[in-house]
Motif scaffolding. Sequence first.
Motif, PDB file in Angstrom:
ATOM      1  N   TRP A 101      -9.177  -1.601  -0.166  1.00  0.00           N
ATOM      2  CA  TRP A 101      -8.313  -0.913   0.783  1.00  0.00           C
ATOM      3  C   TRP A 101      -6.959  -0.624   0.153  1.00  0.00           C
ATOM      4  O   TRP A 101      -6.503  -1.353  -0.737  1.00  0.00           O
ATOM      5  CB  TRP A 101      -8.148  -1.741   2.053  1.00  0.00           C
ATOM      6  N   TRP A 102      -6.340   0.452   0.566  1.00  0.00           N
ATOM      7  CA  TRP A 102      -4.998   0.844   0.124  1.00  0.00           C
ATOM      8  C   TRP A 102      -4.265   1.376   1.337  1.00  0.00           C
ATOM      9  O   TRP A 102      -4.843   2.134   2.135  1.00  0.00           O
ATOM     10  CB  TRP A 102      -5.106   1.918  -0.961  1.00  0.00           C
ATOM     11  N   SER A 103      -3.020   1.022   1.495  1.00  0.00           N
ATOM     12  CA  SER A 103      -2.262   1.536   2.649  1.00  0.00           C
ATOM     13  C   SER A 103      -0.768   1.426   2.379  1.00  0.00           C
ATOM     14  O   SER A 103      -0.341   0.782   1.412  1.00  0.00           O
ATOM     15  CB  SER A 103      -2.613   0.745   3.918  1.00  0.00           C
ATOM     16  N   ASP A 114       0.069   5.480  -7.452  1.00  0.00           N
ATOM     17  CA  ASP A 114      -0.790   5.394  -6.264  1.00  0.00           C
ATOM     18  C   ASP A 114      -2.004   6.307  -6.419  1.00  0.00           C
ATOM     19  O   ASP A 114      -3.144   5.910  -6.154  1.00  0.00           O
ATOM     20  CB  ASP A 114      -0.017   5.810  -5.003  1.00  0.00           C
ATOM     21  N   SER A 117      -4.514   4.996  -9.078  1.00  0.00           N
ATOM     22  CA  SER A 117      -5.239   3.768  -8.748  1.00  0.00           C
ATOM     23  C   SER A 117      -6.141   3.923  -7.533  1.00  0.00           C
ATOM     24  O   SER A 117      -7.299   3.494  -7.547  1.00  0.00           O
ATOM     25  CB  SER A 117      -4.251   2.620  -8.520  1.00  0.00           C
ATOM     26  N   ALA A 118      -5.635   4.543  -6.465  1.00  0.00           N
ATOM     27  CA  ALA A 118      -6.382   4.583  -5.209  1.00  0.00           C
ATOM     28  C   ALA A 118      -7.351   5.750  -5.109  1.00  0.00           C
ATOM     29  O   ALA A 118      -8.294   5.703  -4.310  1.00  0.00           O
ATOM     30  CB  ALA A 118      -5.407   4.645  -4.025  1.00  0.00           C
ATOM     31  N   SER A 158      -3.164   5.629   4.953  1.00  0.00           N
ATOM     32  CA  SER A 158      -4.244   5.248   4.021  1.00  0.00           C
ATOM     33  C   SER A 158      -5.052   6.466   3.613  1.00  0.00           C
ATOM     34  O   SER A 158      -6.259   6.375   3.378  1.00  0.00           O
ATOM     35  CB  SER A 158      -5.152   4.196   4.660  1.00  0.00           C
TER      36      SER A 158
END
Length: 249
Positions: A101-103, A114, A117-118, A158
């Motif tokens: 998860w990313w947020s 960001d 990576s995400a 997200s």
Amino acid sequence: MTDSLTHPDLSGRHILIPGGTGGVGEGAVRAYLAAGADVVVPTRSTARADEFRTALGDAASEHLHLVVHDYTTFAGAEELVNTMVMQLGSVDDVVAPIGGWWSGKRLWEIDEDDWQSAFVGLATTHMAVLRAALPRMTAQGAYSIVVGQSAHYAVPGSGLVSMEQSALAMMQQVLAAELGGSKRVFLLELGPVATRFIAHSAPNLVTSEQIGAVAVAVSAAPDLPGQLVHLPNRAKADEALAAFGQSTR
């Protein structure tokens, strides 16, 4: 985590589970080991491998193969699969619960780190594993891409997760069109998952155990065509297992 589900016999099958040390991946590892398959799980370090073996407890049989290896690049994934084929003889199935998860930021607030990576990093890892493993997979096997419902539902803050998961959903559709039934590719789309890392009180959350059982069930059914499998909650997971001919008790 208890294994209350029954599993078909997959003795002699060789399964690759990148992301297997995560909460969702652990359920798949346990399920395939319970089915008698040999399971290859790449990890980031020896310490992480030891930690995961301890977490598995008695489930960590001689059929578990923990490999310290970076599979996040095309070259790294190719080397991993080549080594697996050399040592075990084949890659029969792949389950790919790669990611996390990313947020915290709206799209116009993200920076290049960001983005890399995400989105780029995770999409590249999925692509690297796919291109290395799929051509070598045996005909009876299944390739299962694991995503969350954020592939179709936007979550403010997200957005990179939703974009990357949506790309994976399209990956499964493209593969289905390109393979024309010669190999089977599934998309397991999950709701919130109960794992040993996240203790949820909601009784109807899909469990990592159920997700693993579904992955094993599609592996064990060579006549079942690749498809999208919705697993938003525990009840739907039980329905999927029943539809695939597996007992949930």
